[in-house]
Design an enzyme around this catalytic site. Structure first.
Site, PDB file in Angstrom:
ATOM      1  N   GLU A 307       0.884  -1.216  -0.169  1.00 36.51           N
ATOM      2  CA  GLU A 307       0.032   0.076   0.013  1.00 36.51           C
ATOM      3  C   GLU A 307       0.844   1.359  -0.021  1.00 36.51           C
ATOM      4  O   GLU A 307       0.533   2.009  -0.590  1.00 36.51           O
ATOM      5  CB  GLU A 307      -0.764  -0.086   1.364  1.00 36.51           C
ATOM      6  N   CYS A 333      -7.768  -1.817   4.228  1.00 34.45           N
ATOM      7  CA  CYS A 333      -8.081  -2.995   5.272  1.00 34.45           C
ATOM      8  C   CYS A 333      -9.275  -3.460   5.934  1.00 34.45           C
ATOM      9  O   CYS A 333      -9.570  -4.493   6.488  1.00 34.45           O
ATOM     10  CB  CYS A 333      -6.972  -3.008   6.216  1.00 34.45           C
ATOM     11  N   SER A 353      -7.138   1.951  -1.954  1.00 32.99           N
ATOM     12  CA  SER A 353      -5.946   1.315  -2.206  1.00 32.99           C
ATOM     13  C   SER A 353      -6.194  -0.023  -2.890  1.00 32.99           C
ATOM     14  O   SER A 353      -7.135  -0.748  -2.320  1.00 32.99           O
ATOM     15  CB  SER A 353      -4.912   1.100  -0.903  1.00 32.99           C
ATOM     16  N   GLU A 395     -15.896 -10.508   3.761  1.00 34.56           N
ATOM     17  CA  GLU A 395     -14.877 -10.219   2.742  1.00 34.56           C
ATOM     18  C   GLU A 395     -14.224 -11.345   2.090  1.00 34.56           C
ATOM     19  O   GLU A 395     -14.000 -11.734   0.928  1.00 34.56           O
ATOM     20  CB  GLU A 395     -13.728  -9.655   3.509  1.00 34.56           C
ATOM     21  N   GLU A 400     -14.419 -12.371  -5.676  1.00 35.97           N
ATOM     22  CA  GLU A 400     -13.081 -11.953  -6.462  1.00 35.97           C
ATOM     23  C   GLU A 400     -12.028 -12.408  -5.592  1.00 35.97           C
ATOM     24  O   GLU A 400     -10.724 -12.533  -6.050  1.00 35.97           O
ATOM     25  CB  GLU A 400     -13.071 -10.611  -6.827  1.00 35.97           C
TER      26      GLU A 400
END
Lengths: 637, 404
Positions: A307, A333, A353, A395, A400
């Site tokens: 990052e 995050c 990010s 998450e 993906e």
């Protein structure tokens, strides 16, 4: 009193009279009488506060230290001389010389009646409840000697359990209508998923059009879970699946532990908040049957490298190459924050990010780098993450997140669920001997560790960035490398860091990306930190309006108040004092470590040498360690 | 409900008297605010919505509050079962109500008045809007009203949406602000922290009408009517078993038996004073007087004759409260349901006296522990009907086969 910053209706806002700056001055305080005892309190103190300060216990249920006042459960009623009705202690600001009685026959009777009424509509048995032994209604029933169902007891389930969400399960049969979840969602977090609907006894807490939680703008932060006094809200618990995996000899079950659960899990075993259990937990997890125990801080260090590099690239493109680049860069995050942005500010996705969260970076490394190194077929690996967070469950299930060729992280486990598994295995965590994390990732740096507290990501990033750019040691700039201005629980922190005229050489790791630091000479790095999405919203609105935060370079956002240590998967109860103690534990552990900067973590360097050979933000790291986001909007199907 | 009484037939000493739009406004703007407050204080006018709070105190607190904005809200959310006197005032005597609102604005220093009109009265909206326009045309609303330099004030009408709770002043304000109708915590009171957080006077339609008359004729004149503690007259909405239901203006202090005679009620068994949230009186109490100090009411009088089943009456009231509780506080949300269940147990003749007594005790808790007036008054009929009609309801037949 109007407060434009708040979204909650006034009926759900605090009507606290502003307390005087100098209560010792004439008119600043008021003398009152509580149960014959004379006391003096600052004007505007609530009856509840006054009683607490004088060691008089008042039962509460809808009241929560983190939330605005509702005054709806009515359990805290007291007698105020001269008033026809009883007054809710939590909602009554003292401005007059009142006489209060907290335990008269009328008061006790009323409290017992209210409890009896609540219990009459509270469906289910305590022994089949996730909150057994940690339930405020249960405790109150014990305190008031409830030994029968005076006004009956609901015999049949009235509501369907909503388990559509990966993160939060709603069981309205247990709801006592304290509205803490509503106030958490609309006022503390400013998300506004939950609200009361219908009237009278049909009143219930619902989502927009009574949709499933998975189909509304819920960001999965789980703050409502932490504040629910009963078992109406709880996390989606995968521990049965994890036990199955542990019991399956063909599965290689690995677990990563994040810093915040380690700083809080002791509370589940009766310890005072503020005791880190990192190494005891390692032993316990091994004894339970996990094959490997890894430290999420390792990928937190990796996150800083990735990052941080991304930030340097963005700045270089903007300042030197004069390209159109999305700045400020936002941290990514916190999965609750990410989903919040996807829903409410989708136009700012380019600012996020692309670096994955530490949990997800670890996920893809475990099923690639580690699988290869350990000689295990990735299909046989079951990857578990113990997190302070309910959103981490969502998450790891994002479609993906399969860059390893498999679902990168199979299960997100909360601190509470972890404690439950440990207890189920007959282990008392505080008695465990200490042991180390497993290789090849080993111990991580203090920079990764402090990710758990608000400002931690920023501090970790700054420790590396200032060394990269100036060539000086972080210790030479900040006392003991503690970057105090970004610490603490202030809702929004803003810091300017002048780089100065002296720059150092570009470190080897990123030499291929920038030729030198001359372009940063004399520049001032502007950064900000926000925790809790209500504060995030303030910054986002400021950025939209072109305010000072739009000129920042890097902003850390955490969905939960206090950062991860206040996450929706952490032990219940929570309040600022508890969160403060967890933060102290984390910072103390950081100071005790030898390596406190991500770029000095030898295991991180090893990964770049052996595996991600092209360095940070390279092709392979983009494939495994970076991700993309989804524009969701507010009006989802 | 179509009351058969026409405006020309209405008789009264205070409100149902001759009045021409604007008279009191013009008089008011030529006076000092303090002098008007003094007249209202002298009149000893109490709020006509039911709670009976001294109007002058409410106004003085709001007038004294320091704020850039203040509001006058006319509570026309006439939702108490059996009450329809505000409808008559608004339809037939809008001049009294709106003039009162303008005077309130002048005294308090508000620039905006809002009428919170009951949703079911939407049919009146167009004519009321026309009426306000006529007032604007005559400079009774707008800028420099009545020639008073700097006194700017206008009135807006907002519609409620059928929730009983929105008649409670803080829930009304929440509703005005676009929120769910729920009572706020008090203190602070609307006089300092009301609509949009600003000092706000919320007055009943009838209270404002009284103000107009007080300004026109003086506080002493007003006080000459009624009793010492309940001054002036009161509009009573009389319904039920009587020959002439309708809205009556009677002086405070009128005996219930006198009222029954006036409205042509015969064989009366019970009188519900104050609507569903009021008290139910039996024959032996008909010599009680209608007054704040005795049998107080916001105006609803329901007459029940000997043919009525008081348990059914009670059930009807309790069903109403179960439906209309806003649902935020525990005693009201669940308590009313429990009381209704108790009524149903009696209906099925499947009850114990001890449980009914427990419910009465629960009712007493609701009266003191509920967050707002709704829950504090909803057990009134339960307690008063079960006490005053105990023989009829609990001791009938075999005394309740399960009545132990």
């Amino acid at each position: 009193m109007e407060n434009k910053d708040r979204r909650a209706p006034v009926s759900q806002q605090p009507h606290v009279v502003a307390k005087p700056e100098h209560p010792e001055h004439i008119g600043g305080s008021v003398s009152i009488q509580i149960n014959e005892k004379k006391v003096t309190v600052p004007m505007g103190t609530t009856i509840l506060e006054a009683c607490r300060e004088n060691q008089i216990h008042i039962p509460t249920l809808c009241h929560h230290d983190d939330l605005c006042i509702a005054g709806v459960c009515r359990l805290c009623v007291v007698e105020v001389e001269g008033m026809r009705t009883l007054q809710a202690a939590c909602a009554y600001p003292i401005t007059d010389q009142i006489k209060i009685k907290t335990s008269t026959s009328m008061v006790r009777k009323a409290r017992r009646h209210i409890l009896d009424l609540m219990i009459s509509e509270h469906y289910g048995e305590c022994y089949s409840c996730v909150r057994n032994n940690n339930c405020e209604l249960q405790s109150l029933a014990e305190e008031y000697g409830v030994d029968s169902y005076t006004f009956g007891h609901v015999q049949e389930s009235q509501y369907k359990i909503d388990n559509s969400s990966f993160s939060v399960i709603r069981d309205m049969d247990k709801c006592v209508m304290c509205k803490r979840c509503v106030r958490t969602c609309i006022d503390l977090q400013e998300v506004g998923v939950l609200e009361a609907v219908n009237r009278g006894d049909d009143t219930t807490i619902s989502t927009f059009m009574d949709k499933d939680l998975a189909d509304v703008v819920c960001i999965n932060c789980g703050q409502c879970i932490n504040r629910c006094p009963v078992g109406a809200l709880h996390a989606n618990d995968p521990s049965d699946d994890i036990w199955n995996a542990i019991d399956d000899p063909n599965k290689h079950v690995v677990i990563q532990t994040a810093p915040s659960p380690r700083a809080a899990i002791g509370e589940e075993f009766g310890l005072e908040p503020g005791h880190s259990m990192t190494q005891e937990l390692n032993t316990a997890l091994k004894r339970i049957g996990f094959d490997r125990v890894f430290d999420t801080n390792f990928t937190a260090d990796l996150t800083i490298i990735e990052e941080g590099t991304e930030l340097i690239i963005r700045l270089y493109q903007a300042l030197v190459e004069k390209k159109e680049v999305s700045l400020p860069q936002f941290t990514s995050c916190s999965p609750g924050w990410v989903k919040y942005l996807e829903h409410f500010y989708p136009e700012y996705i380019p600012n996020l990010s692309t670096a994955k969260s530490p949990q997800q970076m670890f996920g893809s490394l475990i099923k690639t780098f580690y699988a290869d190194k350990a000689g295990v077929d990735p299909k046989d690996i079951v990857s578990v993450a113990v997190m302070p967070c309910s959103a981490k469950k969502f998450e790891c299930n994002r479609p993906e997140m399969d860059d390893s060729g498999y679902q990168d992280v199979d299960f997100g486990l909360t601190t509470r669920e972890m404690a439950k598994m440990i207890k189920e295995a007959g282990i008392h965590l505080p008695e465990m001997p200490k042991s180390h994390f497993d290789n090849p990732f080993g111990e991580a740096s203090g920079a990764g560790l402090i990710f758990g507290a608000t400002g931690g990501v920023m501090e970790a990033a700054l420790r590396s960035v200032v060394e990269f750019v100036t060539g000086n040691k972080a210790e030479d700039i900040f006392d003991n490398a503690n970057i105090v201005p970004v610490r603490g629980f202030e809702g929004i922190k803003y810091v300017e860091l002048p780089i100065g005229d002296k720059v150092g050489p570009v470190p080897d790791l990123i030499k291929h990306l920038v030729p030198n630091w001359d372009w940063l000479k004399g520049a001032t790095l502007k950064v900000a930190v926000a925790h809790g999405t209500a504060n995030a919203k303030k910054i986002m609105e400021d950025i939209k309006a072109g305010g000072k935060f739009s000129e920042c370079h890097f902003i850390e956002f955490m969905a939960c108040p206090g950062g991860c240590l206040g996450g929706g998967g952490q032990p219940i109860p929570t309040n600022e004092e508890i969160r403060m103690k967890r933060a102290e534990a984390i910072y103390a552990e950081d100071e005790s470590l030898e390596i406190r900067k991500s770029h000095e973590n030898p295991h991180v360097i090893q990964v770049y040498n052996e595996f991600l050979k092209e360095g940070p933000c390279s092709h392979l790291s983009h494939k495994l360690l970076h991700t993309h986001y989804t524009k969701r909007g507010k009006y989802i199907a | 409900m179509n009351t058969e009484i026409k405006k020309t037939e209405r008789q009264g000493a205070v409100l149902f008297t001759e009045y021409e739009r604007g008279i009191a406004i013009k008089k008011a703007v030529s006076m000092n605010r303090e002098d008007i407050l003094y007249e209202i204080k002298m009149s000893k006018l109490k709020g006509r919505g039911g709670a009976g709070f001294p109007a002058s105190t409410k106004w003085m607190l709001t007038a004294a509050a320091v704020s850039d904005k203040k509001y006058i809200v006319c509570n026309a959310d006439e939702g108490e079962p059996g009450t329809f006197k505000d409808r008559v005032l608004l339809a037939e005597y809008p001049e009294l109500v709106f003039d009162g609102m303008v005077i309130a604005g002048y005294v308090i220093g508000a620039k905006e008045g809002i009428v919170y009109l009951r949703g079911e009265y939407e049919y009146m909206l167009a004519s009321l809007e026309d009426y306000l326009q006529a007032m604007r045309d005559e400079n009774l609303l707008g800028k420099n009203i009545g020639g008073r330099e700097g006194f700017d004030y206008d009135i807006e009408i907002r519609l409620g949406n059928g929730a009983y709770i929105c008649g409670e002043e803080t829930a009304l304000i929440e509703s005005l602000e676009g929120h769910r109708g729920e009572a706020r915590n008090r203190p602070p009171f609307p006089v300092t922290t009301g609509f949009k957080g600003k000092p706000t006077v919320v007055n009943n339609v009838e209270t404002l009408a009284c103000v107009t008359k007080i300004v026109q004729n003086g506080g002493e004149w007003f006080r000459a009517h009624g009793t010492d503690k309940s001054t002036g007259s009161k509009l009573f909405s009389v319904s039920g078993d009587c020959k002439k239901p309708g809205v009556y203006e009677l002086p405070w202090g009128t005996k219930i038996s006198e009222l029954l005679k006036i409205v042509g009620a015969e064989n009366t068994k019970a009188v519900q004073v104050g609507g569903a949230s009021g008290h139910c009186l039996s024959k032996d109490q008909f010599d009680r007087t209608l007054a704040y100090e005795d049998a107080g009411t916001g105006g609803s009088i329901m007459v029940f004759n000997e043919s009525r089943d008081m348990l059914k009456v009670l059930k009807n009231f309790m069903e109403f409260f179960v439906e209309e509780s806003c649902g935020q506080c525990t005693p009201c949300r669940i308590g009313n349901t429990k009381l209704l269940e108790g009524v149903e147990m009696i209906e099925r003749n499947d009850f114990t006296f001890s449980y009914i007594n427990k419910l009465k005790e629960l009712g007493r808790t609701m009266q003191v522990a509920s967050k707002c007036g709704l829950g504090q008054s909803s057990p009134n009929s339960f307690i008063s009907i079960l006490e005053n009609f105990k023989d009829e309801i609990l001791n009938k037949g075999n005394g309740g086969s399960n009545g132990k």
